[in-house]
Design a protein around this motif. Structure first.
Motif, short mmCIF file in Angstrom:
data_model
loop_
_atom_site.label_atom_id
_atom_site.label_comp_id
_atom_site.label_asym_id
_atom_site.label_seq_id
_atom_site.Cartn_x
_atom_site.Cartn_y
_atom_site.Cartn_z
N ILE A 1 19.23 31.60 -0.86
CA ILE A 1 19.26 33.06 -0.91
C ILE A 1 18.24 33.64 0.05
CG2 ILE A 1 18.78 35.05 -2.42
CD1 ILE A 1 19.98 33.38 -4.72
N LYS A 2 17.06 33.04 0.08
CA LYS A 2 16.01 33.50 0.99
C LYS A 2 16.43 33.30 2.45
CE LYS A 2 10.99 33.35 1.41
NZ LYS A 2 9.75 32.82 0.78
N SER A 3 17.06 32.16 2.74
CA SER A 3 17.45 31.87 4.13
C SER A 3 18.46 32.88 4.65
CB SER A 3 18.02 30.44 4.23
OG SER A 3 19.33 30.35 3.70
N LYS A 4 19.42 33.27 3.82
CA LYS A 4 20.42 34.24 4.26
C LYS A 4 19.79 35.62 4.47
CE LYS A 4 24.07 33.20 4.83
NZ LYS A 4 24.74 32.47 5.93
N THR A 5 18.85 35.97 3.59
CA THR A 5 18.19 37.28 3.71
C THR A 5 17.32 37.33 4.96
OG1 THR A 5 18.14 37.37 1.29
CG2 THR A 5 16.77 38.94 2.48
N VAL A 6 16.51 36.30 5.16
CA VAL A 6 15.60 36.26 6.32
C VAL A 6 16.41 36.25 7.62
CG1 VAL A 6 13.95 34.78 7.55
CG2 VAL A 6 13.69 35.16 5.09
N ALA A 7 17.48 35.46 7.66
CA ALA A 7 18.28 35.36 8.88
C ALA A 7 18.96 36.69 9.22
CB ALA A 7 19.33 34.27 8.72
N GLU A 8 19.50 37.36 8.22
CA GLU A 8 20.16 38.63 8.51
C GLU A 8 19.17 39.70 8.95
OE1 GLU A 8 22.88 42.23 6.72
OE2 GLU A 8 22.76 40.40 5.52
#
Length: 320
Positions: free
Chosen positions: A158-165
């Motif tokens: 979840i963190k990876s998708k948020t940070v990447a976007e």
């Protein structure tokens, strides 16, 4: 045949293969990236299964999200980029950065290569994970205005998708120049498996329930969307004049618990019923709400029902 070339990153993925299929069916030239060219047969076999027999409009490029190598070649002469590649692990890594860094740096690597090559627009596959995990869902309707708080104690994916976007939007704002960005935020992706290429959501929820591995319904619900509709919204967002600079939640109407899924399968596919565990219903207070209104009204997107998406998954799986 059109004279436009589209780059699809991560062609061996569930969304990737369906996206390539729809682009080829519409007459586009397609470049796709693989971490290793040794995997290209899995793409060819899946496309053959879907009825494609002419591969002259398909080109393969070896490129990894963790390295600059190969991206300049992959984007050369490309009109649009559909960046759908991103890791989705079966279990959380010991170090969250194993997911966060490739997702963030990979998105930036693709955006920089696209800008340098004069690409018109990048459509980035993010996730509902970047929207729906930082506020109490009770009595709240999640929209594209919502953001998950990347500084909160949340699982690595979840963190990876948020940070990447967030990193992608920041890049476009500060260094993007004429490059446009559109983001698609899908929920759990289901639908037909092609050539054995599946999704983590499907493997966990559908296969796990059908085979009796999942024996109880946790206190959460999920949005459901068909992979064919996820591919279709990428294609529409790629060229739609109102899609630039926007994000779109990709979900069918409504949400489901694992109990709901199990009951659907028992009713509609009774040949599987004997393996499916009896579960207790999930309490109503755990049902979250999200809306696909923006995708429908701006893009004219019309997704299949959540039930149709899940049953298409079942029907594409071999019986044990």
């Amino acid at each position: 045949m059109t004279n436009q070339t589209i780059l699809v990153t991560g062609g061996t993925g569930f969304v990737g293969i369906h996206t390539i299929l729809q682009l080829l069916q519409k007459g586009y030239h397609v470049n796709t990236t693989l971490r290793s060219l040794s995997k290209k047969d899995s793409i060819l076999n899946a496309l053959k299964e879907a009825g494609i027999d002419d591969f002259t409009a398909l080109a393969f490029f070896e490129a990894d999200l963790t390295s600059d190598t190969g991206w300049e070649e992959a984007v050369a002469g490309v009109d649009y980029v559909l960046h759908v590649a991103s890791p989705f692990p079966a279990q959380d890594p010991r170090d969250e950065n194993e997911l966060i860094i490739p997702a963030r740096d990979g998105a930036l690597r693709v955006l920089k290569a696209a800008q340098k090559a004069g690409v018109k627009r990048v459509v980035l596959t993010s996730s509902f994970a970047a929207i729906g995990y930082s506020r109490n869902p009770k009595d709240h309707l999640f929209t594209e205005e919502d953001w998950t708080d990347a500084t909160a104690a949340i699982p690595p994916y979840i963190k990876s998708k948020t940070v990447a976007e967030k990193a992608a939007w920041e890049y476009i704002e500060t260094e993007g120049g004429n490059l446009e960005l559109t983001v698609i935020n899908p929920v759990g992706i289901f639908g037909p498996v092609l050539g054995g290429i599946s999704s983590a959501s499907l493997d966990i929820a559908v296969s796990g329930i059908l085979n009796g591995v999942i024996r109880e319904s946790p206190n959460f619900t999920m949005g459901v969307v068909d992979v064919r509709d996820v591919a279709a919204i990428h294609l529409t967002a790629m060229t739609h004049p109102e899609a630039g600079g926007e994000r779109f939640i990709a979900t069918s109407d409504g949400v489901m618990s694992f109990y709901d899924v199990a009951e659907l399968f028992k009713k509609e596919r009774p040949e599987w019923a004997e393996k499916i565990a009896d579960m207790q219903p999930t309490p109503n207070e755990f049902y979250i709400e999200m809306t696909n209104h923006k995708a429908k009204t701006v893009l004219g997107w019309q997704p299949r029902s959540k039930e149709a998406a899940l049953l298409a998954s079942v029907d594409s799986l071999p019986r044990n």
